[in-house]
Every structure is written in C-alpha cells, then in structure tokens.
Design an enzyme around this catalytic site. Structure first.
Site, PDB file in Angstrom:
ATOM      1  N   ASP A 136      24.686  18.678  -8.658  1.00 53.31           N
ATOM      2  CA  ASP A 136      25.572  17.606  -8.179  1.00 53.31           C
ATOM      3  C   ASP A 136      26.843  18.248  -7.638  1.00 53.31           C
ATOM      4  O   ASP A 136      27.708  18.650  -8.411  1.00 53.31           O
ATOM      5  CB  ASP A 136      25.865  16.672  -9.375  1.00 53.31           C
ATOM      6  CG  ASP A 136      26.660  15.444  -8.976  1.00 53.31           C
ATOM      7  OD1 ASP A 136      26.913  15.248  -7.781  1.00 53.31           O
ATOM      8  OD2 ASP A 136      27.034  14.682  -9.895  1.00 53.31           O
ATOM      9  N   HIS A 152      30.508   4.933  -3.344  1.00 48.66           N
ATOM     10  CA  HIS A 152      29.044   5.016  -3.364  1.00 48.66           C
ATOM     11  C   HIS A 152      28.445   4.911  -1.961  1.00 48.66           C
ATOM     12  O   HIS A 152      27.342   4.409  -1.789  1.00 48.66           O
ATOM     13  CB  HIS A 152      28.455   3.933  -4.281  1.00 48.66           C
ATOM     14  CG  HIS A 152      28.695   4.213  -5.722  1.00 48.66           C
ATOM     15  ND1 HIS A 152      28.550   3.272  -6.722  1.00 48.66           N
ATOM     16  CD2 HIS A 152      29.087   5.352  -6.365  1.00 48.66           C
ATOM     17  CE1 HIS A 152      28.841   3.814  -7.889  1.00 48.66           C
ATOM     18  NE2 HIS A 152      29.178   5.064  -7.698  1.00 48.66           N
ATOM     19  N   HIS A 168      38.072   7.027 -10.567  1.00 49.31           N
ATOM     20  CA  HIS A 168      36.875   7.361 -11.364  1.00 49.31           C
ATOM     21  C   HIS A 168      37.210   8.455 -12.370  1.00 49.31           C
ATOM     22  O   HIS A 168      38.289   9.042 -12.346  1.00 49.31           O
ATOM     23  CB  HIS A 168      35.685   7.733 -10.473  1.00 49.31           C
ATOM     24  CG  HIS A 168      35.897   8.922  -9.572  1.00 49.31           C
ATOM     25  ND1 HIS A 168      35.862  10.218 -10.026  1.00 49.31           N
ATOM     26  CD2 HIS A 168      36.141   9.006  -8.233  1.00 49.31           C
ATOM     27  CE1 HIS A 168      36.046  11.043  -9.005  1.00 49.31           C
ATOM     28  NE2 HIS A 168      36.237  10.327  -7.901  1.00 49.31           N
ATOM     29  N   GLU A 176      34.855  16.760 -11.188  1.00 45.25           N
ATOM     30  CA  GLU A 176      34.869  16.178  -9.844  1.00 45.25           C
ATOM     31  C   GLU A 176      36.065  15.267  -9.565  1.00 45.25           C
ATOM     32  O   GLU A 176      35.923  14.061  -9.386  1.00 45.25           O
ATOM     33  CB  GLU A 176      33.578  15.398  -9.600  1.00 45.25           C
ATOM     34  CG  GLU A 176      33.157  14.424 -10.692  1.00 45.25           C
ATOM     35  CD  GLU A 176      31.887  13.658 -10.292  1.00 45.25           C
ATOM     36  OE1 GLU A 176      31.874  13.056  -9.210  1.00 45.25           O
ATOM     37  OE2 GLU A 176      30.923  13.662 -11.072  1.00 45.25           O
ATOM     38  N   HIS A 222      23.327  11.593 -13.956  1.00 43.45           N
ATOM     39  CA  HIS A 222      24.223  11.123 -15.016  1.00 43.45           C
ATOM     40  C   HIS A 222      23.409  11.237 -16.284  1.00 43.45           C
ATOM     41  O   HIS A 222      22.694  10.321 -16.676  1.00 43.45           O
ATOM     42  CB  HIS A 222      24.687   9.685 -14.767  1.00 43.45           C
ATOM     43  CG  HIS A 222      25.642   9.577 -13.614  1.00 43.45           C
ATOM     44  ND1 HIS A 222      26.250   8.409 -13.243  1.00 43.45           N
ATOM     45  CD2 HIS A 222      26.115  10.518 -12.743  1.00 43.45           C
ATOM     46  CE1 HIS A 222      27.045   8.633 -12.206  1.00 43.45           C
ATOM     47  NE2 HIS A 222      26.967   9.899 -11.883  1.00 43.45           N
ATOM     48  N   TYR A 253      41.485   9.130  -2.843  1.00 47.30           N
ATOM     49  CA  TYR A 253      40.942   8.243  -1.810  1.00 47.30           C
ATOM     50  C   TYR A 253      42.076   7.318  -1.372  1.00 47.30           C
ATOM     51  O   TYR A 253      42.569   6.524  -2.182  1.00 47.30           O
ATOM     52  CB  TYR A 253      39.768   7.426  -2.378  1.00 47.30           C
ATOM     53  CG  TYR A 253      38.811   8.318  -3.159  1.00 47.30           C
ATOM     54  CD1 TYR A 253      37.766   8.982  -2.524  1.00 47.30           C
ATOM     55  CD2 TYR A 253      38.990   8.530  -4.541  1.00 47.30           C
ATOM     56  CE1 TYR A 253      36.919   9.835  -3.231  1.00 47.30           C
ATOM     57  CE2 TYR A 253      38.157   9.383  -5.254  1.00 47.30           C
ATOM     58  CZ  TYR A 253      37.129  10.033  -4.601  1.00 47.30           C
ATOM     59  OH  TYR A 253      36.299  10.883  -5.297  1.00 47.30           O
ATOM     60  N   ASP A 289      28.513  14.580  -0.862  1.00 47.06           N
ATOM     61  CA  ASP A 289      28.179  14.641  -2.295  1.00 47.06           C
ATOM     62  C   ASP A 289      26.663  14.648  -2.346  1.00 47.06           C
ATOM     63  O   ASP A 289      26.013  13.615  -2.128  1.00 47.06           O
ATOM     64  CB  ASP A 289      28.759  13.409  -3.007  1.00 47.06           C
ATOM     65  CG  ASP A 289      28.503  13.428  -4.521  1.00 47.06           C
ATOM     66  OD1 ASP A 289      27.654  14.221  -4.979  1.00 47.06           O
ATOM     67  OD2 ASP A 289      29.145  12.627  -5.230  1.00 47.06           O
ATOM     68  N   HIS A 342      30.788  13.896 -15.805  1.00 51.70           N
ATOM     69  CA  HIS A 342      29.707  13.274 -16.580  1.00 51.70           C
ATOM     70  C   HIS A 342      28.749  14.376 -16.995  1.00 51.70           C
ATOM     71  O   HIS A 342      28.744  15.459 -16.399  1.00 51.70           O
ATOM     72  CB  HIS A 342      28.993  12.198 -15.736  1.00 51.70           C
ATOM     73  CG  HIS A 342      28.547  12.684 -14.385  1.00 51.70           C
ATOM     74  ND1 HIS A 342      27.381  13.379 -14.180  1.00 51.70           N
ATOM     75  CD2 HIS A 342      29.136  12.608 -13.154  1.00 51.70           C
ATOM     76  CE1 HIS A 342      27.260  13.680 -12.889  1.00 51.70           C
ATOM     77  NE2 HIS A 342      28.321  13.234 -12.242  1.00 51.70           N
ATOM     78  N   GLU A 376      33.569  18.715  -6.280  1.00 47.92           N
ATOM     79  CA  GLU A 376      32.744  18.579  -7.490  1.00 47.92           C
ATOM     80  C   GLU A 376      31.921  19.835  -7.722  1.00 47.92           C
ATOM     81  O   GLU A 376      31.204  20.300  -6.829  1.00 47.92           O
ATOM     82  CB  GLU A 376      31.796  17.385  -7.335  1.00 47.92           C
ATOM     83  CG  GLU A 376      30.820  17.229  -8.492  1.00 47.92           C
ATOM     84  CD  GLU A 376      30.004  15.947  -8.426  1.00 47.92           C
ATOM     85  OE1 GLU A 376      29.778  15.427  -7.316  1.00 47.92           O
ATOM     86  OE2 GLU A 376      29.585  15.478  -9.504  1.00 47.92           O
ATOM     87  N   ASP A 383       0.794  -1.237   0.000  1.00 44.00           N
ATOM     88  CA  ASP A 383       0.000   0.000   0.000  1.00 44.00           C
ATOM     89  C   ASP A 383       0.826   1.287   0.000  1.00 44.00           C
ATOM     90  O   ASP A 383       0.296   2.367   0.241  1.00 44.00           O
ATOM     91  CB  ASP A 383      -0.958   0.067   1.214  1.00 44.00           C
ATOM     92  CG  ASP A 383      -2.110  -0.920   1.083  1.00 44.00           C
ATOM     93  OD1 ASP A 383      -2.317  -1.435  -0.039  1.00 44.00           O
ATOM     94  OD2 ASP A 383      -2.773  -1.183   2.091  1.00 44.00           O
ATOM     95  N   ARG A 388      36.922  14.652  -2.366  1.00 42.92           N
ATOM     96  CA  ARG A 388      36.440  14.945  -3.724  1.00 42.92           C
ATOM     97  C   ARG A 388      35.925  16.374  -3.716  1.00 42.92           C
ATOM     98  O   ARG A 388      35.367  16.836  -2.713  1.00 42.92           O
ATOM     99  CB  ARG A 388      35.334  13.966  -4.146  1.00 42.92           C
ATOM    100  CG  ARG A 388      34.786  14.228  -5.535  1.00 42.92           C
ATOM    101  CD  ARG A 388      33.986  13.056  -6.143  1.00 42.92           C
ATOM    102  NE  ARG A 388      32.788  12.706  -5.404  1.00 42.92           N
ATOM    103  CZ  ARG A 388      32.671  11.667  -4.589  1.00 42.92           C
ATOM    104  NH1 ARG A 388      33.696  10.856  -4.409  1.00 42.92           N
ATOM    105  NH2 ARG A 388      31.544  11.410  -3.949  1.00 42.92           N
TER     106      ARG A 388
HETATM  107  N1  GLY Z   1      26.689  12.148  -7.232  1.00 46.96           N
HETATM  108  C1  GLY Z   1      26.915  11.305  -8.321  1.00 46.96           C
HETATM  109  C2  GLY Z   1      28.139  11.658  -9.006  1.00 46.96           C
HETATM  110  O1  GLY Z   1      28.875  12.507  -8.561  1.00 46.96           O
HETATM  111  O2  GLY Z   1      28.415  11.167 -10.059  1.00 46.96           O
HETATM  112 MN    MN Z   2      28.853  13.777 -10.271  1.00 43.61          MN
HETATM  113 MN    MN Z   3      28.284  13.928  -7.063  1.00 41.17          MN
END
Ligand code: GLY
Ligand code: MN
Ligand code: MN
Length: 464
Positions: free
Chosen positions: A274, A246, A357, A411, A368, A415, A263, A361, A434, A39, A432
């Site tokens: 972002d 993540h 990474h 970004e 994304h 790490y 983030d 993006h 960004e 529900d 990071r």
């Molecule tokens: N917050 C998702 C990224 O930075 O890609």
């Molecule tokens: Mn991002």
């Molecule tokens: Mn991000």
C-alpha cells in the site's frame, strides 16, 4: 507445479488448535465465488483466514480443525468435465500430500460429516459476521446433532468467534509473511517509479496523459512481476481529484503544472502492499506544491521516528498531527488569529479541515488488515471524553502497544479545498505520502522506499 512450503501453515494450524483448546473445533470456509453479470464472475479471491491456515486458493473449500490438532480439508472433487471448463482442481486424493492436512474430503461430504465432528466438543469456533450464511449452516449442523441427543450425542455449549485468536495471530507476521510483503513492496515501488517516469515522458513529448494511462502502467508492472491482483482499487488522482480521498483511477486529463496522487499497491501471493506518492506531472514542483509537500514529508519523518516496539499504535498519528498542525499555522492554511496556538489547533482538531484521516492501519493479507487497535492487556482501562468537533462522547481505550513483526502503514496527507481564508496558491492541492513499515525492536523497517519520497529525488527520477 512449483514447490509449496507447508511449514508455516502447519505451524499456524497447530497454534490455532492450541488456542481453541483440546475439546474445541474450528470451521473456516474460504470465500464464495461472486457473479459480476450474466455468465461472468468477479475475479476469484480466496478468504484470508482460510489461506493463512492452508495456502489453498481454490473456491468451495473448508478447513475443519479440531483441538487435538487434526486438520480436515473439504474441497472440490476432481471432475474432468468441470476442469476442462474451469481449470485444474487439486482434489481430495492429492490434498494431504500437497497441503500437509491430515484428511481431505470432497466438499459434498461437508453436511454429512459436520454433525458427527461437532459431537462432544465444548465449543464450536468460526469467524463471526464475515461469511454470509455461515451462522445458519452451523445452526443446521447443531440442530441435527441436537435431534439425536436421545441417542447420546453431546452438543457444544458454546459458539465462539474465531476472529479473536486468528486476528491476534495474523497481527504479528512470521518470517515467510514478511518476506512476501517485502517483495510486494518492491514490486509496487517499481510500479510507482514507472508511472512517474511515463507521466513526465509523455507530457514532454506533447502527448495527452489521462489518469487511466498511469493506472495501466501500474498494472503492467504489478502483473509482469507475478502479482495476481491489485491489493485495492488503485487511486490515480490528477490535480483537484487528489482531494477526494476514495477517488479511483478514472479518465481525467493530467495537466502540466498539476500534482498527481497515486495510491496503489499490488497483492503478491496473498499479501498486500500500500503505497502513495504525490508528484508533479511535469517533473517539477511549483513553490506552493513544494511547501505543502515538504510539510507532509516532515510529518511522515516524525511518524516514522515514533514507530517502534513499545510505542503505541497512536504515537505515529500524534507525531504527524503535531508537525502538520504547526505547519498549517506557519504556511497560513490556518489563521492563528482564528484558531489560536498549536495546542488549540490540536485540542480543537482545527487541522481536520485539511487532514481528516488517521495516519495508518495494519497491513497484511488484507490492505486494512485485521487485528485489535486497542491493547488487549489493558482492555478494562477506559476513559470518556467529548469530541471537540462533533460533541460526541468517545470511549477511549489504551491503544495497541507495537511489537516486532507488526506491519502498519504510515500515510500522512494534506488536502486543500477552497474555502474562505485559505490562501489561493494552495487551493486544490492534495498530497499524501504512504509507506509500509515493519515494526522492529528499535524502530521500523520501511519496505516500500525503493520509490523515493524526497522532492529532489522525485524530480531527478522524473528527469531520467
Ligand atoms: N489504499 C488504502 C489506504 O491507504 O488505506
Ligand atoms: Mn493505506
Ligand atoms: Mn493507500
């Protein structure tokens, strides 16, 4: 109801009609509703393609656009009882005036009308592999049409992926989209400032701070400025948690002397922001924290400088990697005796141990966002190389050439997980930084810099 500007949606539908050609037909459903448990549904979020073309946020709706530019909306019919339980529905009678579509029908009419709408078209376009069950719905309508060929019906000969033209359109943002994205960026920047200040204030007052306290501050700031959702699950990572890429905002304590990586970005009127900031919980960077922070920041400055119309999507990443790799050698994260020169570090991707990474993006309605990362005008120019780390064979295609109005994140990060030879002072530090960048003819506009990045500025704002 507030005034709703249909101009951008009308323009986008006309452009899409032009791209599918006069004898084409496009079918675009919105997103399904999803049950979370008995529900109780997940918070509803429309489909981005559908919203881009209609501005309509109700569930159970479809847009059918024919190549002559005529638009038909299928939507939930008015129903007093359902509206008492679930809320207002626009309904087909009011939809043409509100959304500037040519016709609107109850969604219950879809199956009855689609075979006839498909009759005589050269191609049927719909987004491939994005809506569960859509292909079989289309097959069903085509099957009905085919069963009547003896009576003179003509089945489209082609099924084509609508994501192609729509992704290209969405990749370059129009002025209305950029305006919304700037506003989303400002709200998110304010939320980061709030989280930093609350963190320092609580610690100064001797109160226990947990990641969820800061998550709540972000959400408070997003919502009080009218944002409907977070653009993605916020990451609030205290100390070593920042090295989990993540990680989500959880319950770990935020300790004096640690860094906090946040983030998080809001979604405003369908558009994402972002932002990542990393700050000292108590408002003062330690020596090793500042050393690595300044290195990541320098790499971000290099990436920003490489972001402009005419550059490649990969240029900011390459600029980042150069600075980070040199910095890793200089501060002793990487041992020259083992990894060699800067060129070796880049060639063999030794930096990957601490930076695993990409630097950005596309950003838009989806965090994304859609859009090809390879340059469409150079699609055939492939080359093959062996990946230095994995040995995999990689097919290289020329990266996308940036154009004004494209939006991407920048970004970089570092790490540091404990490992042999890695200086202890840097262990468990995750950083990071960004920001969201709109490509301009001569550079880029950073739309998320209402929250500072310079370490002194962060310290000053946390003292405030
Ligand atoms: N917050 C998702 C990224 O930075 O890609
Ligand atoms: Mn991002
Ligand atoms: Mn991000």
């Amino acid at each position: 109801m507030s005034a709703f500007d249909t101009t951008p949606h009308v323009r986008r539908r006309a452009e899409l009609a032009r791209r599918i050609g006069p004898a084409g037909i496009a079918i675009i459903p919105t997103a399904p509703e999803r049950q979370r448990n008995r529900d109780s549904d997940y918070l509803y979020r429309h489909d981005s393609y559908f919203y881009y073309l209609t501005g309509f946020t109700e569930p159970q709706a479809w847009l059918v656009l024919t190549g002559d530019g005529r638009s038909r909306l299928f939507c939930l019919p008015k129903d007093l009882e359902r509206e008492i339980w679930d809320g207002y529905r626009l309904g087909p009678a009011d939809a043409p005036a509100r959304l500037a579509v040519d016709e609107a029908w109850p969604v219950t009419e879809l199956d009855a009308q689609l075979p006839a709408l498909l009759d005589g078209r050269d191609a049927v376009w719909f987004p491939f592999a994005t809506h569960e069950g859509l292909e079989s719905r289309v097959d069903g309508w085509l099957g009905q049409l085919r069963s009547r060929v003896r009576y003179g019906t003509l089945c489209p000969e082609q099924q084509r992926d609508l994501c192609g033209p729509l992704d290209e359109m969405r990749l370059v943002k129009d002025p209305q989209e950029l305006d919304t994205m700037r506003r989303a960026g400002r709200i998110s920047a304010g939320a980061h400032i709030r989280a930093m200040q609350v963190c320092a204030r609580m610690l100064r007052a001797g109160q226990a701070v947990h990641e969820y306290h800061l998550d709540a501050e972000l959400l408070h700031e997003f919502r009080r400025h009218g944002s409907q959702y977070t653009a993605y699950g916020s990451i609030v990572a205290a100390g070593a948690n920042a090295c989990v890429l993540h990680y989500r905002a959880d319950a770990a304590p935020v300790r004096d002397g640690e860094l906090v990586l946040i983030d998080a970005g809001c979604e405003l009127d369908g558009y994402a922001s972002d932002i990542t900031r990393t700050f000292p919980a108590n408002g003062r960077f330690s020596g090793p924290q500042r050393t690595l922070y300044e290195l990541v920041l320098a790499s971000q400055h290099a990436a920003v400088a490489a972001t402009r119309a005419g550059a490649r999507f990969t240029d900011p990443h390459e600029a980042t990697v150069k600075v980070l790799a040199q910095g890793m050698l200089d501060v002793g994260l990487l041992d020259r005796n083992k990894v060699g020169t800067l060129d070796d570090v880049i060639e063999k991707r030794a930096y990957f141990q601490f930076y695993m990474h990409r630097t950005g993006h596309w950003l838009g309605m989806d965090v994304h966002d859609c859009g090809a990362y390879t340059e469409p005008s150079e699609i055939g120019q492939t080359s093959v190389r062996k990946d230095a780390l994995t040995g995999d064979t990689i097919v290289n295609r020329p990266a996308r050439i940036l154009r004004p109005g494209m939006v991407l994140t920048i970004e970089p990060g570092i790490y540091v997980r404990p490992a042999e030879g890695v200086p202890e002072a840097f262990h468990h530090i995750g950083i990071r930084i960004e920001d969201d960048a709109v490509v301009t003819p001569t550079g880029c506009e950073l739309i998320t810099r209402d929250v500072p990045v310079e370490p002194d500025a962060i310290e000053a704002l946390m003292r405030a």
